[in-house]
Design an enzyme around this catalytic site. Structure first.
Site, PDB file in Angstrom:
ATOM      1  N   ALA A   1       1.090   0.838  -7.084  1.00 21.59           N
ATOM      2  CA  ALA A   1       1.877  -0.389  -7.240  1.00 21.59           C
ATOM      3  C   ALA A   1       2.512  -0.431  -8.624  1.00 21.59           C
ATOM      4  O   ALA A   1       3.685  -0.805  -8.774  1.00 21.59           O
ATOM      5  CB  ALA A   1       1.005  -1.622  -7.014  1.00 21.59           C
TER       6      ALA A   1
ATOM      7  N   GLY B   1      -3.771   2.828   0.573  1.00 22.79           N
ATOM      8  CA  GLY B   1      -2.833   1.715   0.552  1.00 22.79           C
ATOM      9  C   GLY B   1      -2.225   1.501  -0.825  1.00 22.79           C
ATOM     10  O   GLY B   1      -2.378   2.312  -1.734  1.00 22.79           O
ATOM     11  N   MET B   2      -1.521   0.399  -0.965  1.00 20.95           N
ATOM     12  CA  MET B   2      -0.805   0.103  -2.207  1.00 20.95           C
ATOM     13  C   MET B   2      -1.746  -0.575  -3.193  1.00 20.95           C
ATOM     14  O   MET B   2      -1.705  -1.775  -3.412  1.00 20.95           O
ATOM     15  CB  MET B   2       0.400  -0.793  -1.897  1.00 20.95           C
ATOM     16  N   HIS B   3      -2.639   0.239  -3.782  1.00 20.13           N
ATOM     17  CA  HIS B   3      -3.571  -0.284  -4.776  1.00 20.13           C
ATOM     18  C   HIS B   3      -2.892  -0.290  -6.151  1.00 20.13           C
ATOM     19  O   HIS B   3      -1.696  -0.034  -6.271  1.00 20.13           O
ATOM     20  CB  HIS B   3      -4.882   0.498  -4.764  1.00 20.13           C
ATOM     21  N   LEU B   4      -3.627  -0.575  -7.187  1.00 21.51           N
ATOM     22  CA  LEU B   4      -3.076  -0.833  -8.514  1.00 21.51           C
ATOM     23  C   LEU B   4      -2.223   0.306  -9.080  1.00 21.51           C
ATOM     24  O   LEU B   4      -1.125   0.060  -9.575  1.00 21.51           O
ATOM     25  CB  LEU B   4      -4.208  -1.174  -9.491  1.00 21.51           C
TER      26      LEU B   4
END
Length: 92
Positions: A19, A13-16
């Protein structure tokens, strides 16, 4: 205003990290860029906003481009998202 739909490809997913990559790229453009996931809509230029949107692998997101050269920015961002393995355009 231009809107494009994408399917998130990121396994975690859109982790750090992704992102941050997305926010850095979005900040290069002089137009408003917003990301809408299933939970909320946030500025693509806000790291905490993008991470907080809880975007997961397989989610459909809508990115809205509004302002200077929005069509050109949408095309550029679409290529960027694909090259980075973040998302691919959703089939409509």
């Amino acid at each position: 205003m231009v809107q494009r739909k994408y399917i998130v490809q990121l396994e975690n997913g859109m982790h750090l990290r992704p992102a941050g990559v997305l926010c850095t790229e979005a900040a290069r453009y002089d137009c408003k860029i917003r990301v809408r996931g299933s939970h909320k809509e946030v500025s693509a230029k806000s790291l905490l906003g993008v991470v907080g949107a809880m975007i997961k692998q397989g989610d459909e997101i809508v990115i809205t481009y509004d302002g200077n050269r929005e069509e050109e920015v949408a095309e550029s961002m679409t290529g960027f998202l694909q090259e980075e393995g973040i998302a691919v355009p959703a089939e409509t």
